[in-house]
Design a protein around this motif. Structure first.
Motif, short mmCIF file in Angstrom:
data_model
loop_
_atom_site.label_atom_id
_atom_site.label_comp_id
_atom_site.label_asym_id
_atom_site.label_seq_id
_atom_site.Cartn_x
_atom_site.Cartn_y
_atom_site.Cartn_z
N LEU A 141 0.79 -1.22 0.00
CA LEU A 141 0.00 0.00 0.00
C LEU A 141 0.83 1.27 0.00
CD1 LEU A 141 -2.78 -1.05 2.51
CD2 LEU A 141 -2.74 -1.25 0.02
N GLY A 142 2.14 1.13 -0.11
CA GLY A 142 2.96 2.33 -0.16
C GLY A 142 3.12 2.82 -1.57
N GLY A 143 3.99 3.81 -1.77
CA GLY A 143 4.29 4.32 -3.10
C GLY A 143 3.05 4.85 -3.77
N CYS A 144 2.91 4.50 -5.07
CA CYS A 144 1.79 5.06 -5.81
C CYS A 144 0.50 4.31 -5.57
CB CYS A 144 2.10 5.09 -7.31
SG CYS A 144 2.33 3.48 -8.01
N LEU A 145 0.46 3.37 -4.63
CA LEU A 145 -0.80 2.77 -4.22
C LEU A 145 -1.27 3.37 -2.91
CD1 LEU A 145 -0.48 -1.03 -5.01
CD2 LEU A 145 -1.85 0.69 -6.17
N GLY A 146 -0.73 4.49 -2.53
CA GLY A 146 -1.10 5.08 -1.26
C GLY A 146 -2.58 5.41 -1.18
N THR A 147 -3.13 6.02 -2.23
CA THR A 147 -4.55 6.27 -2.31
C THR A 147 -4.99 6.02 -3.73
OG1 THR A 147 -4.35 8.59 -2.99
CG2 THR A 147 -4.36 8.14 -0.61
N ALA A 148 -6.31 5.91 -3.91
CA ALA A 148 -6.81 5.67 -5.27
C ALA A 148 -6.42 6.82 -6.18
CB ALA A 148 -8.34 5.51 -5.23
N SER A 149 -6.60 8.06 -5.73
CA SER A 149 -6.31 9.20 -6.60
C SER A 149 -4.82 9.28 -6.92
CB SER A 149 -6.78 10.50 -5.94
OG SER A 149 -6.14 10.69 -4.70
N GLU A 150 -3.96 8.96 -5.95
CA GLU A 150 -2.52 8.99 -6.22
C GLU A 150 -2.16 7.93 -7.23
OE1 GLU A 150 -0.89 8.40 -2.39
OE2 GLU A 150 -1.14 10.45 -1.74
N MET A 154 -20.41 8.57 -15.33
CA MET A 154 -19.47 7.78 -14.53
C MET A 154 -18.54 8.68 -13.75
SD MET A 154 -18.43 5.00 -13.27
CE MET A 154 -19.53 3.86 -14.12
N ARG A 155 -18.07 9.74 -14.36
CA ARG A 155 -17.21 10.68 -13.61
C ARG A 155 -17.96 11.29 -12.43
NH1 ARG A 155 -15.15 12.46 -19.11
NH2 ARG A 155 -12.95 11.81 -19.20
N GLN A 156 -19.22 11.64 -12.66
CA GLN A 156 -20.02 12.27 -11.61
C GLN A 156 -20.26 11.33 -10.44
OE1 GLN A 156 -23.96 13.29 -12.93
NE2 GLN A 156 -24.64 13.95 -10.90
N ILE A 157 -20.70 10.10 -10.72
CA ILE A 157 -21.08 9.20 -9.64
C ILE A 157 -19.88 8.54 -8.98
CG2 ILE A 157 -23.39 8.77 -10.54
CD1 ILE A 157 -22.43 6.26 -11.86
N SER A 158 -18.71 8.64 -9.61
CA SER A 158 -17.49 8.09 -9.01
C SER A 158 -16.69 9.14 -8.26
CB SER A 158 -16.60 7.45 -10.08
OG SER A 158 -17.27 6.39 -10.73
N ALA A 159 -17.07 10.39 -8.40
CA ALA A 159 -16.33 11.47 -7.73
C ALA A 159 -16.24 11.29 -6.22
CB ALA A 159 -16.96 12.83 -8.08
N PRO A 160 -17.30 10.80 -5.53
CA PRO A 160 -17.18 10.62 -4.08
C PRO A 160 -16.08 9.62 -3.68
CG PRO A 160 -19.49 10.59 -4.73
CD PRO A 160 -18.68 10.55 -5.99
N PHE A 161 -15.64 8.78 -4.63
CA PHE A 161 -14.59 7.80 -4.34
C PHE A 161 -13.22 8.28 -4.80
CE2 PHE A 161 -18.50 5.32 -5.48
CZ PHE A 161 -18.88 5.05 -4.18
N ASP A 162 -13.14 9.54 -5.23
CA ASP A 162 -11.87 10.10 -5.73
C ASP A 162 -11.31 9.30 -6.90
OD1 ASP A 162 -11.83 12.18 -3.83
OD2 ASP A 162 -10.90 10.88 -2.34
N SER A 163 -12.20 8.73 -7.69
CA SER A 163 -11.77 7.97 -8.86
C SER A 163 -11.55 8.93 -10.02
CB SER A 163 -12.82 6.93 -9.24
OG SER A 163 -12.99 5.99 -8.20
N THR A 164 -10.35 8.91 -10.57
CA THR A 164 -9.98 9.82 -11.65
C THR A 164 -9.81 9.02 -12.94
OG1 THR A 164 -8.83 11.27 -10.09
CG2 THR A 164 -8.32 11.53 -12.43
N PHE A 165 -10.65 9.33 -13.92
CA PHE A 165 -10.63 8.63 -15.20
C PHE A 165 -9.90 9.44 -16.25
CE2 PHE A 165 -14.45 7.28 -12.96
CZ PHE A 165 -14.43 5.90 -13.11
N GLY A 189 -14.65 5.59 -24.49
CA GLY A 189 -14.87 5.29 -23.09
C GLY A 189 -13.88 5.93 -22.15
N LEU A 190 -13.63 5.23 -21.06
CA LEU A 190 -12.79 5.75 -19.99
C LEU A 190 -11.79 4.68 -19.55
CD1 LEU A 190 -15.60 7.39 -17.80
CD2 LEU A 190 -13.94 8.61 -19.24
#
Length: 365
Positions: free
Chosen positions: A16-25, A341-352, A358-359
């Motif tokens: 979980l370190g490095g670039c897996l620290g958070t979903a957005s990272e 999809m961008r709108q409903i995934s925004a609460p999860f900090d998912s960046t497409f 598509g995405l």
């Protein structure tokens, strides 16, 4: 444990370190250029309802016509995983008191599924017993004859909760299928039905039955573990807090992909501990009336790229239902799906990022 599974775990639960620290990272920093020599592409779609009007349209035509111009894309996948929202039988009596009854003729439905390389069909849902235990038994037999593995329903509760082990290329994928819909269709100790259980991590029954199913899945030493969930109310555009907690609980207990469906509309996608959670994949093919404000005739083909044992990216391909078949979305529908999809995934900090029509969602680096 297989080398692939060790790599997946190393890049997820233990890494979980490095670039897996958070979903957005991870989505911002992980490169998308990878070696394709060990790449697998697994497709996940939501509800596939081949009964009623779909059955009437395709039972005397080329079976794969139900997949429209998505056919070759599906065939190009290394594996296709779907929720089968109907029984496959020519027999049975309607279960009393139901509003809708879904049954597809095996003569065309099985060739339709095998014709696009269906790797696994989920049966844990609220329509597998629409025509009673005879039709459910037929469904299991017909799919077995077509060499399509299943999970989520069976002649007993133990059988319904039994994981399936699916071979996709040189990957071994264990799949557990569960539902919190239609408790009257629940399998009992000695009677057929679906793998019904409240999908709540705080429920002792859930921890017992789902925990046991996951333990048996891990005992097969798979490369990936998938949980396919038919859950939640119809038409909800956001997963509940309980659904989110249960999805996280699954990942914490070794699940690599959470494959949700049932609401008839797409819901957001979250990356949790490097694992994709598709809260609801929507309807892939059916004959349902369309709600103009929800566009339940629009959904996505979710393509998971596994590269040398690493969950790399999730690619989202826009599709829509036209005349009881699925087709690649036109420009307007594709744009709506990307925005939605961008709108409903925004609460999860998912960046497409944009990927053709598509995405693309990065999972790891």
């Amino acid at each position: 444990m297989s080398p692939t599974r060790r790599t997946v775990l190393a890049t997820g639960l233990a890494g979980l370190g490095g670039c897996l620290g958070t979903a957005s990272e991870s989505q911002a920093d992980c490169p998308l250029s990878v070696d394709t020599t060990a790449r697998h592409r697994l497709g996940f779609v939501g509800d596939v309802m081949l009964g009623r009007g779909v059955d009437a349209r395709w039972d005397d035509r080329v079976p794969t016509g139900v997949w429209g111009d998505v056919t070759e894309r599906l065939r190009a996948l290394d594996g296709l995983f779907l929720n089968l929202e109907c029984c496959v039988s020519a027999r049975g009596q309607r279960h009393p008191g139901r509003g809708y009854y879904f049954r597809a003729g095996p003569a065309w439905a099985v060739p339709a599924l095998t014709g696009v390389g269906t790797s696994w069909a989920g049966l844990a849902n609220n329509h597998l017993l629409d025509f009673g235990p005879v039709a459910l038994a037929d469904t299991l037999d017909h799919l077995a004859d077509g060499e399509i593995p299943t999970a989520g329903a069976g002649p007993t509760r133990q059988a319904a909760f039994e994981p399936a082990l699916v071979t996709v290329g040189d990957l071994e994928v264990a799949v557990v299928a569960l539902t919190d819909q239609a408790p009257l269709y629940a399998a009992r100790a000695n009677s057929p039905g679906a793998a019904y259980v409240p999908l709540d991590p705080d429920n002792p029954l859930t921890r017992q039955w789902v925990g046991g199913a996951l333990e048996r899945a891990r005992e097969t030493d798979p490369d990936l573990v998938v949980a396919s969930l038919h859950w939640g109310p119809n038409w909800d555009v956001d997963p509940s807090a309980t659904q989110q907690a249960f999805a996280h609980w699954l990942v914490d207990h070794g699940v690599d992909v959470v494959h949700g469906h049932s609401a008839h509309v797409i819901q957001g996608v979250e990356v949790y501990r490097g694992r994709p959670i598709v809260y609801d994949a929507g309807d892939f093919v059916d004959d349902y009336l369309v709600k103009p404000d929800l566009h339940n005739d629009r959904s996505l083909l979710f393509e998971l790229v596994v590269d040398d044992g690493t969950l790399r990216v999730l690619e989202l391909v826009p599709v829509e239902i036209v005349d009881s078949s699925v087709t690649l979305a036109d420009d307007e529908a594709a744009a709506w799906l990307r925005d939605r999809m961008r709108q409903i995934s925004a609460p999860f900090d998912s960046t497409f990022t944009r990927a053709g029509a598509g995405l693309r969602l990065a999972l790891s680096c």
